[in-house]
Design a protein around this motif. Structure first.
Motif, mmCIF file in Angstrom:
data_model
loop_
_atom_site.group_PDB
_atom_site.id
_atom_site.type_symbol
_atom_site.label_atom_id
_atom_site.label_comp_id
_atom_site.label_asym_id
_atom_site.label_seq_id
_atom_site.Cartn_x
_atom_site.Cartn_y
_atom_site.Cartn_z
ATOM 1 N N SER A 1 1.431 0.369 -21.129
ATOM 2 C CA SER A 1 2.332 1.374 -20.571
ATOM 3 C C SER A 1 2.925 2.264 -21.657
ATOM 4 N N ARG A 2 3.066 1.746 -22.854
ATOM 5 C CA ARG A 2 3.622 2.542 -23.943
ATOM 6 C C ARG A 2 2.538 3.378 -24.648
ATOM 7 N N SER A 3 1.282 2.954 -24.541
ATOM 8 C CA SER A 3 0.225 3.657 -25.253
ATOM 9 C C SER A 3 -0.297 4.865 -24.494
ATOM 10 N N VAL A 4 -0.033 4.930 -23.209
ATOM 11 C CA VAL A 4 -0.539 6.013 -22.384
ATOM 12 C C VAL A 4 0.437 7.192 -22.476
ATOM 13 N N VAL A 5 -0.128 8.357 -22.737
ATOM 14 C CA VAL A 5 0.728 9.539 -22.867
ATOM 15 C C VAL A 5 0.835 10.278 -21.563
ATOM 16 N N LYS B 1 3.843 9.943 -7.864
ATOM 17 C CA LYS B 1 4.890 10.269 -8.838
ATOM 18 C C LYS B 1 4.424 10.147 -10.289
ATOM 19 N N LEU B 2 3.467 9.270 -10.537
ATOM 20 C CA LEU B 2 3.023 8.989 -11.904
ATOM 21 C C LEU B 2 1.527 9.234 -12.033
ATOM 22 N N PRO B 3 1.073 9.546 -13.245
ATOM 23 C CA PRO B 3 -0.379 9.588 -13.461
ATOM 24 C C PRO B 3 -0.958 8.174 -13.267
ATOM 25 N N ILE B 4 -2.164 8.095 -12.764
ATOM 26 C CA ILE B 4 -2.774 6.793 -12.479
ATOM 27 C C ILE B 4 -2.880 5.937 -13.743
ATOM 28 N N SER B 5 -3.111 6.565 -14.886
ATOM 29 C CA SER B 5 -3.224 5.804 -16.137
ATOM 30 C C SER B 5 -1.895 5.188 -16.541
ATOM 31 N N ARG B 6 -0.810 5.717 -16.039
ATOM 32 C CA ARG B 6 0.514 5.148 -16.324
ATOM 33 C C ARG B 6 0.910 4.119 -15.271
ATOM 34 N N ALA B 7 0.543 4.348 -14.019
ATOM 35 C CA ALA B 7 0.941 3.458 -12.931
ATOM 36 C C ALA B 7 0.078 2.200 -12.848
ATOM 37 N N TYR B 8 -1.205 2.305 -13.155
ATOM 38 C CA TYR B 8 -2.121 1.190 -12.912
ATOM 39 C C TYR B 8 -1.810 -0.069 -13.725
ATOM 40 N N PRO B 9 -1.390 0.042 -14.994
ATOM 41 C CA PRO B 9 -1.085 -1.205 -15.715
ATOM 42 C C PRO B 9 -0.032 -2.064 -15.023
ATOM 43 N N TYR B 10 0.837 -1.473 -14.255
ATOM 44 C CA TYR B 10 1.873 -2.247 -13.588
ATOM 45 C C TYR B 10 1.330 -3.100 -12.448
ATOM 46 N N MET B 11 0.095 -2.869 -12.059
ATOM 47 C CA MET B 11 -0.529 -3.742 -11.060
ATOM 48 C C MET B 11 -0.620 -5.172 -11.592
ATOM 49 N N ALA B 12 -0.660 -5.324 -12.909
ATOM 50 C CA ALA B 12 -0.754 -6.654 -13.504
ATOM 51 C C ALA B 12 0.530 -7.449 -13.323
ATOM 52 N N ILE B 13 1.617 -6.799 -12.929
ATOM 53 C CA ILE B 13 2.855 -7.527 -12.659
ATOM 54 C C ILE B 13 2.637 -8.510 -11.509
ATOM 55 N N ASN B 14 1.616 -8.270 -10.703
ATOM 56 C CA ASN B 14 1.287 -9.205 -9.616
ATOM 57 C C ASN B 14 1.018 -10.606 -10.148
ATOM 58 N N PHE B 15 0.438 -10.717 -11.346
ATOM 59 C CA PHE B 15 0.178 -12.041 -11.920
ATOM 60 C C PHE B 15 1.480 -12.812 -12.092
ATOM 61 N N LEU B 16 2.508 -12.139 -12.585
ATOM 62 C CA LEU B 16 3.814 -12.775 -12.769
ATOM 63 C C LEU B 16 4.430 -13.130 -11.420
ATOM 64 N N SER C 1 0.827 -1.212 0.000
ATOM 65 C CA SER C 1 0.000 0.000 0.000
ATOM 66 C C SER C 1 0.860 1.260 0.000
ATOM 67 N N LEU C 2 1.926 1.250 0.778
ATOM 68 C CA LEU C 2 2.835 2.396 0.789
ATOM 69 C C LEU C 2 3.490 2.599 -0.577
ATOM 70 N N CYS C 3 3.909 1.505 -1.194
ATOM 71 C CA CYS C 3 4.523 1.599 -2.530
ATOM 72 C C CYS C 3 3.518 2.116 -3.555
ATOM 73 N N TRP C 4 2.273 1.656 -3.455
ATOM 74 C CA TRP C 4 1.240 2.115 -4.381
ATOM 75 C C TRP C 4 0.979 3.610 -4.208
ATOM 76 N N MET C 5 0.901 4.070 -2.971
ATOM 77 C CA MET C 5 0.690 5.502 -2.731
ATOM 78 C C MET C 5 1.857 6.330 -3.263
ATOM 79 N N ALA C 6 3.066 5.833 -3.107
ATOM 80 C CA ALA C 6 4.234 6.545 -3.638
ATOM 81 C C ALA C 6 4.185 6.580 -5.162
ATOM 82 N N ALA C 7 3.783 5.473 -5.772
ATOM 83 C CA ALA C 7 3.723 5.418 -7.237
ATOM 84 C C ALA C 7 2.689 6.385 -7.793
ATOM 85 N N ILE C 8 1.507 6.443 -7.180
ATOM 86 C CA ILE C 8 0.486 7.328 -7.744
ATOM 87 C C ILE C 8 0.759 8.791 -7.436
#
Length: 84
Positions: free
Chosen positions: A80-84, A32-47, A23-30
């Protein structure tokens, strides 16, 4: 087994600590980054879950799981590449 005994188990405590850290890492990420750029990385949890389940719980990674996880990761890269 009562609730207190369950909550004091090391695995349960470590899960709470990990969730708090995430949760702390997520708050730090949002911050620093726009939510539309940070949110796709939540899918890294699957890996991470697939790899850690294989390591800690001896689950099998068959072709379907590897292919599905790879498709998710490709989707993360595309998003992540399609979001401006």
């Amino acid at each position: 087994m009562n609730l207190i005994q369950l909550l004091l188990k090391p695995w349960v405590i470590s899960a709470f600590v990990a969730a708090f850290g995430a949760s702390l890492c997520w708050m730090a990420a949002i911050n620093k980054l726009p939510i539309s750029r940070a949110y796709p990385y939540m899918a890294i949890n699957f890996l991470l879950v697939a790899l850690l389940a294989t390591f800690f719980f001896n689950e099998q990674l068959d072709g379907y799981k590897i292919t599905g996880t790879a498709l998710i990761m490709i989707g993360v890269v595309v998003l992540s590449r399609s979001v401006v």
